[in-house]
Write a protein that holds these residues in place. Structure first.
Motif, PDB file in Angstrom:
ATOM      1  N   ASP A  85      65.332  16.334  31.543  1.00  0.00           N
ATOM      2  CA  ASP A  85      65.479  17.685  32.092  1.00  0.00           C
ATOM      3  C   ASP A  85      64.405  18.021  33.127  1.00  0.00           C
ATOM      4  OD1 ASP A  85      67.706  18.096  30.510  1.00  0.00           O
ATOM      5  OD2 ASP A  85      66.674  19.342  29.028  1.00  0.00           O
ATOM      6  N   THR A  86      63.242  17.376  33.031  1.00  0.00           N
ATOM      7  CA  THR A  86      62.162  17.649  33.977  1.00  0.00           C
ATOM      8  C   THR A  86      62.025  16.547  35.040  1.00  0.00           C
ATOM      9  OG1 THR A  86      60.630  16.765  32.314  1.00  0.00           O
ATOM     10  CG2 THR A  86      60.777  19.169  32.498  1.00  0.00           C
ATOM     11  N   GLY A  87      62.976  15.617  35.064  1.00  0.00           N
ATOM     12  CA  GLY A  87      63.014  14.618  36.129  1.00  0.00           C
ATOM     13  C   GLY A  87      62.143  13.396  35.925  1.00  0.00           C
ATOM     14  N   PHE A  88      61.613  13.185  34.715  1.00  0.00           N
ATOM     15  CA  PHE A  88      60.792  11.996  34.460  1.00  0.00           C
ATOM     16  C   PHE A  88      61.643  10.789  34.077  1.00  0.00           C
ATOM     17  CE2 PHE A  88      57.808  15.510  33.652  1.00  0.00           C
ATOM     18  CZ  PHE A  88      56.857  15.186  34.591  1.00  0.00           C
ATOM     19  N   LEU A  89      62.809  11.040  33.477  1.00  0.00           N
ATOM     20  CA  LEU A  89      63.783   9.997  33.169  1.00  0.00           C
ATOM     21  C   LEU A  89      65.068  10.329  33.906  1.00  0.00           C
ATOM     22  CD1 LEU A  89      63.610   9.374  29.291  1.00  0.00           C
ATOM     23  CD2 LEU A  89      62.712   7.918  31.111  1.00  0.00           C
ATOM     24  N   GLU A  90      65.783   9.292  34.304  1.00  0.00           N
ATOM     25  CA  GLU A  90      67.057   9.478  34.982  1.00  0.00           C
ATOM     26  C   GLU A  90      68.126   8.678  34.238  1.00  0.00           C
ATOM     27  OE1 GLU A  90      68.048   7.696  39.032  1.00  0.00           O
ATOM     28  OE2 GLU A  90      67.564   9.804  39.480  1.00  0.00           O
ATOM     29  N   ALA A  91      69.220   9.369  33.878  1.00  0.00           N
ATOM     30  CA  ALA A  91      70.330   8.697  33.206  1.00  0.00           C
ATOM     31  C   ALA A  91      70.957   7.696  34.160  1.00  0.00           C
ATOM     32  CB  ALA A  91      71.349   9.728  32.746  1.00  0.00           C
ATOM     33  N   GLN A  92      71.292   6.538  33.611  1.00  0.00           N
ATOM     34  CA  GLN A  92      71.955   5.486  34.375  1.00  0.00           C
ATOM     35  C   GLN A  92      73.432   5.450  33.978  1.00  0.00           C
ATOM     36  OE1 GLN A  92      69.759   3.562  36.647  1.00  0.00           O
ATOM     37  NE2 GLN A  92      68.738   5.455  36.074  1.00  0.00           N
ATOM     38  N   GLU A  93      74.187   4.553  34.557  1.00  0.00           N
ATOM     39  CA  GLU A  93      75.606   4.429  34.241  1.00  0.00           C
ATOM     40  C   GLU A  93      75.768   4.054  32.766  1.00  0.00           C
ATOM     41  OE1 GLU A  93      79.259   1.593  35.639  1.00  0.00           O
ATOM     42  OE2 GLU A  93      77.799   2.221  37.143  1.00  0.00           O
ATOM     43  N   ALA A  94      76.718   4.715  32.100  1.00  0.00           N
ATOM     44  CA  ALA A  94      76.969   4.454  30.680  1.00  0.00           C
ATOM     45  C   ALA A  94      77.369   2.996  30.478  1.00  0.00           C
ATOM     46  CB  ALA A  94      78.055   5.382  30.160  1.00  0.00           C
ATOM     47  N   ARG A  95      77.061   2.478  29.298  1.00  0.00           N
ATOM     48  CA  ARG A  95      77.394   1.092  28.953  1.00  0.00           C
ATOM     49  C   ARG A  95      77.830   1.037  27.484  1.00  0.00           C
ATOM     50  NH1 ARG A  95      71.072  -0.748  29.152  1.00  0.00           N
ATOM     51  NH2 ARG A  95      70.519   0.027  27.084  1.00  0.00           N
ATOM     52  N   ARG A  96      78.296  -0.100  27.068  1.00  0.00           N
ATOM     53  CA  ARG A  96      78.695  -0.303  25.671  1.00  0.00           C
ATOM     54  C   ARG A  96      77.487  -0.774  24.877  1.00  0.00           C
ATOM     55  NH1 ARG A  96      82.571   2.752  24.871  1.00  0.00           N
ATOM     56  NH2 ARG A  96      84.210   2.549  26.407  1.00  0.00           N
ATOM     57  N   GLY A  97      77.293  -0.149  23.716  1.00  0.00           N
ATOM     58  CA  GLY A  97      76.192  -0.517  22.840  1.00  0.00           C
ATOM     59  C   GLY A  97      76.562  -1.663  21.922  1.00  0.00           C
ATOM     60  N   LYS A  98      75.695  -1.926  20.938  1.00  0.00           N
ATOM     61  CA  LYS A  98      75.881  -3.037  20.012  1.00  0.00           C
ATOM     62  C   LYS A  98      77.241  -3.005  19.315  1.00  0.00           C
ATOM     63  CE  LYS A  98      71.150  -4.012  18.527  1.00  0.00           C
ATOM     64  NZ  LYS A  98      70.230  -3.929  17.390  1.00  0.00           N
ATOM     65  N   ARG A  99      77.636  -1.841  18.867  1.00  0.00           N
ATOM     66  CA  ARG A  99      78.881  -1.714  18.103  1.00  0.00           C
ATOM     67  C   ARG A  99      80.019  -1.157  18.944  1.00  0.00           C
ATOM     68  NH1 ARG A  99      75.258   0.833  13.674  1.00  0.00           N
ATOM     69  NH2 ARG A  99      74.392  -1.044  12.764  1.00  0.00           N
ATOM     70  N   GLY A 100      79.920  -1.304  20.240  1.00  0.00           N
ATOM     71  CA  GLY A 100      80.982  -0.855  21.122  1.00  0.00           C
ATOM     72  C   GLY A 100      80.934   0.618  21.477  1.00  0.00           C
ATOM     73  N   SER A 101      79.951   1.333  20.949  1.00  0.00           N
ATOM     74  CA  SER A 101      79.838   2.756  21.274  1.00  0.00           C
ATOM     75  C   SER A 101      79.310   2.933  22.693  1.00  0.00           C
ATOM     76  CB  SER A 101      78.917   3.465  20.277  1.00  0.00           C
ATOM     77  OG  SER A 101      77.619   2.911  20.358  1.00  0.00           O
ATOM     78  N   ARG A 102      79.580   4.071  23.253  1.00  0.00           N
ATOM     79  CA  ARG A 102      79.126   4.390  24.613  1.00  0.00           C
ATOM     80  C   ARG A 102      77.666   4.838  24.545  1.00  0.00           C
ATOM     81  NH1 ARG A 102      79.083   9.220  27.657  1.00  0.00           N
ATOM     82  NH2 ARG A 102      79.353   8.867  29.871  1.00  0.00           N
ATOM     83  N   GLU A 103      76.806   4.189  25.322  1.00  0.00           N
ATOM     84  CA  GLU A 103      75.390   4.539  25.376  1.00  0.00           C
ATOM     85  C   GLU A 103      75.004   4.871  26.806  1.00  0.00           C
ATOM     86  OE1 GLU A 103      73.329   1.842  21.888  1.00  0.00           O
ATOM     87  OE2 GLU A 103      73.272   1.107  23.943  1.00  0.00           O
TER      88      GLU A 103
END
Length: 194
Positions: A85-103
């Motif tokens: 929220d304060t611009g220190f981290l930036e979300a990247q393109e979503a990917r599949r996690g270990k169990r196929g969940s969206r991360e």
């Protein structure tokens, strides 16, 4: 805190910004501005400082951040959201996690390097101590020294450290390179010296 940035090529006056000579020296080496209240509050946490380090060269999901820091995922998510929220981290393109969940992986923006945040001694030391003691003993390097320096030599020493920090900070993502943590502190040893 205000958000005034000195004009390009100018250094802030330490007495007008409340900066220490070391902070003023670093501000000269790298164009910096004072953190906003929200930015300073966000960085006033050793865990958030550690999260930024973890996400510096590799985008990590909240699950991966929680695992690396030993936090439960809900607590980790609170910290990640503050940083995003304060611009220190930036979300990247979503990917599949270990169990196929969206991360959603997050990558540090490097913004904290360009901010004057005030006194964060306790948070910085805690983050450093946690990271340092987690590293294999054989790979750690530590030294301590006392030096007799004139005021001009103190300024020269700080400027050279700042330049070295900036030179190596700007070297990112090289083949075969691994991330190493570095912490340098400098203070007068004699309480009567100042």
């Amino acid at each position: 805190m205000n958000d005034d940035t000195p004009a390009a090529g100018q250094s802030p006056n330490p007495s007008s910004t409340g900066q220490t000579p070391a902070a003023a020296s670093l501000a000269r080496a790298v164009e910096r501005r004072d953190a906003t209240e929200a930015e300073a509050k966000t960085l006033a946490s050793s865990i958030r400082i550690r999260i930024l380090r973890l996400c510096l060269d590799e985008a990590l999901s909240n699950r991966e951040i929680a695992e690396a820091t030993g936090l439960n995922p809900a607590t980790s998510l609170h910290h990640v959201r503050m940083l995003a929220d304060t611009g220190f981290l930036e979300a990247q393109e979503a990917r599949r996690g270990k169990r196929g969940s969206r991360e959603i992986p997050y990558l540090a923006t490097g913004k904290s390097w360009f901010l004057n945040t005030g006194d964060m001694t306790a948070e910085m030391l805690e983050a450093f101590t946690t990271e340092f003691t987690a590293a294999p003993y054989e790979e750690r390097t530590m030294g301590r020294m006392a030096a007799m320096l004139t005021e001009d030599e103190v300024e020269e020493f700080r400027s050279r450290i700042d330049e070295l920090f900036e030179e190596f900070r700007s070297r990112r993502k090289k083949d075969g390179a691994t991330q190493w943590g570095l912490f340098i502190a400098m203070h007068p040893s004699d309480p009567h010296a100042r």
